[in-house]
Enzyme design. Structure first.
Site, short mmCIF file in Angstrom:
data_model
loop_
_atom_site.label_atom_id
_atom_site.label_comp_id
_atom_site.label_asym_id
_atom_site.label_seq_id
_atom_site.Cartn_x
_atom_site.Cartn_y
_atom_site.Cartn_z
N GLU A 19 -5.53 6.50 -7.85
CA GLU A 19 -4.33 5.69 -8.13
C GLU A 19 -4.72 4.30 -8.63
OE1 GLU A 19 -1.94 5.77 -4.52
OE2 GLU A 19 -2.35 7.92 -4.33
N TYR A 51 -7.72 11.10 1.22
CA TYR A 51 -7.11 9.78 1.11
C TYR A 51 -7.90 8.87 0.18
CZ TYR A 51 -3.48 9.67 4.66
OH TYR A 51 -2.34 9.85 5.38
#
Lengths: 254, 340
Positions: free
Chosen positions: A183, A176
């Site tokens: 991102e 994660y």
């Protein structure tokens, strides 16, 4: 966050029926599940997706070995990445027609955020494609998706190896943050180019009396990670505690 | 059961006076007044929260909620949901204890609905916002547009017209909230006020920003377009108001009765022939009119979002009507005649 949402949000691509919210391991719950035709379709879907992401994984490894460096590997897996990540839009349909017991809203959110990153950021802003941050989230997504889709495949066939369940509910702890970092860094890298080109932006005056600043929008997207990511992350941690400890208890009594 | 040998019951009767001693038990009891016992358990943990004895059989759920509040003052009646089954539907305030499928010891399950706020408060807040916010943009208060535009006025007539329409619309809503609407429920969850205000205030600011912008572009087809759109807006506002009045007249003050609405002498109410919720139909129409009048995309988007929400509500309302009334007119659709 797209990485985080992927594991947190989807309750099961037809994982035998029961709501993941209560834990797939809740054996006493009556499982209604999709019919045999839907199950067959979902198994095929999940197998194909597992295979697709494996292709991406293999592609990354091969490109790394051929090039000798980990830079600009995006170009070697661009097409399968776009194809299989966009294909995940079907999962929204699966929820909408009810063969998968997940929330349409949650699944839409998760898939759209991935599709957004692939098309509206990485594809649209070419300058960003050679960034290392792209590799960061591609690797995170690839590992996550291979595990996730095989998890669903096995669940549908009612034969889930503990290793896969463990992997799904453990690896996210690293994947994660890795995916989110990739991102955010990618979006951040795209900002100056978006501003320069006025990409996807419209300014006044115009006859529809509307304006949109894509640069500002991207900044808002980045900010939205702040409230959303911790929620998803801690939800997964909570799920992990529930599901992995429950299975161990089960094993004790067997 | 309880010993009825006390001279007076510990709990006063419902009129507040002590209950006279029940007749001594004889071989043939004439009219035994059977009291109920009510135990209230937490729906999730099954923990015993409260035990009420000597409850009148004709006691309503509302009265039981009041008794429960005495032992747990933080759970005022509006935030109590009592049900017969932990996962079942909430009992209504008007339900009578002895008419429920319970034994003389009734077990009720309690769920906390969370902090509640009155509908009137929510409506007033969510409608006052747009009224005020739009005017901030209309008068071009500082820090919204460039400094050279501070407190200037638009040179387009349609901009002034739009401000009038928008403001009168929200004044109408405020007045209706105070004087017209009769609410079925007194309260809603507190978090709704934040959600609702964000929606109304956010969209109002977004629309107002563009309409009152110095670079605003008036409608392509000029005065014709504005006149037509204004007519649509006014007609739909009158229609919406007529429906609100008709619905109010269906229900006497203070009651919670539900009846099928029918057209009245007012032609605006004739839409009831085709639609279950013509108030929503007219509301959508008003906003479409406003969108055409201002030729502003954010207004169109606001109309679309509003339409989506109202359609969901209309479908729900339509379904309840069908469930409750066997003779519900079959021609009616929820919100759009013949279509939706």
């Amino acid at each position: 966050m797209a990485a985080a949402a992927a594991t947190a949000a989807t309750k099961g691509n037809g994982a035998g029926g029961g709501r993941v919210g209560a834990g797939e391991a809740a054996g006493t719950r009556k499982k209604k599940g999709p019919g045999p035709l839907a199950t067959a379709y979902l198994v095929i879907y999940n197998v194909v997706m597992t295979a697709g992401w494996l292709v991406i994984a293999v592609g990354l490894v091969r490109a790394y070995l051929a090039k000798g460096s980990y830079h600009s590997l995006y170009y070697s897996i661009e097409k399968p990445l776009k194809f299989f990540q966009t294909g995940a839009l079907l999962e929204i349909l699966h929820c909408a027609i009810g063969i998968v017991p997940s929330s349409v809203v949650l699944t839409s959110f998760q898939v759209m955020s991935r599709v957004f990153l692939i098309w509206a950021v990485t594809h649209s802003v070419k300058e960003v494609q050679s960034e290392d941050s792209v590799l960061l989230f591609v690797i995170a997504w690839t590992i996550t998706e291979i595990i996730r889709y095989s998890f669903y495949t096995f669940s549908l066939l009612n034969h889930l190896p503990y290793l896969i369940k463990w992997a799904r509910y453990t690896l996210f702890i690293v994947l994660y943050p890795m995916g989110v970092s990739g991102e955010l860094l990618t979006i951040y890298a795209a900002l100056p180019f978006v501003r320069q080109a006025g990409l996807y932006s419209i300014s006044l005056p115009n006859k529809y009396n509307f304006s949109f600043d894509y640069h500002a929008f991207l900044i808002l997207v980045m900010i939205s990670y702040i409230p959303i990511f911790p929620q998803l992350y801690f939800h997964m941690i909570h799920q992990r505690r529930k599901i992995l400890s429950h299975t161990e208890e089960h094993k004790k009594f067997e | 059961m309880d010993d009825l040998s006390h001279g007076f019951s510990k709990y006063p009767g419902l009129n507040g006076f002590p209950r006279p001693a029940p007749p001594k038990t004889t071989k043939k009891p004439k009219k035994a007044v059977l009291f109920f016992e009510v135990e209230i358990l937490d729906a999730k943990t099954r923990e015993k929260l409260c035990f009420l004895d000597k409850v009148e059989p004709q006691a309503t759920i509302a009265e039981i909620k009041n008794l429960f509040t005495k032992t747990h003052p933080q759970w005022y009646p509006a935030r109590q949901s009592l049900r017969l089954d932990p996962k079942g539907k909430s009992l209504k305030d008007e339900d009578v204890l002895q008419k429920l499928p319970v034994g003389t010891t009734a077990t009720l399950y309690f769920r906390d609905l969370g902090a509640q706020i009155s509908w009137v408060t929510v409506f007033l807040t969510e409608y006052a916002g747009p009224l005020f916010i739009y005017l901030l943009f209309y008068f071009r208060v500082p820090f919204i547009y460039g400094h050279k535009y501070d407190f200037t006025s638009s040179r387009h007539t349609v901009v002034h017209l739009a401000c009038t329409c928008h403001s009168l619309h929200y004044v109408k809503r405020l007045l209706e909230t105070l004087f017209v609407h009769r609410f079925s429920h007194g309260t809603m969850p507190l978090r709704n006020i934040f959600k609702n205000c964000t929606y109304y205030w956010g969209f109002a600011a977004w629309m107002a920003y563009y309409i009152n912008h110095p670079l605003y572009t008036p409608p392509t087809y000029g005065a014709q377009q504005v006149k037509l759109a204004l007519a649509i807006f006014v007609i739909c506002q009158l229609g919406n108001f007529s429906i609100h009045m008709a619905l109010r007249d269906l229900r006497p003050a203070g009651s919670k009765t539900r009846k099928i609405p029918y057209p009245t002498k007012n032609p605006f109410t004739w839409l009831f022939l085709l639609v279950s919720c013509p108030n929503y139909t007219y509301e959508v129409g008003s906003w479409i009119g406003f969108a055409i009048m201002t030729q502003c995309l954010p207004v169109a988007l606001f109309s679309l979002v509003g339409f989506t929400q109202m359609t969901i509500w209309a479908k729900g309302k339509h379904r309840s009507y069908l469930k409750e009334f066997r003779d519900y007119p079959p021609l009616r659709m929820p919100i759009i005649p013949f279509l939706l």
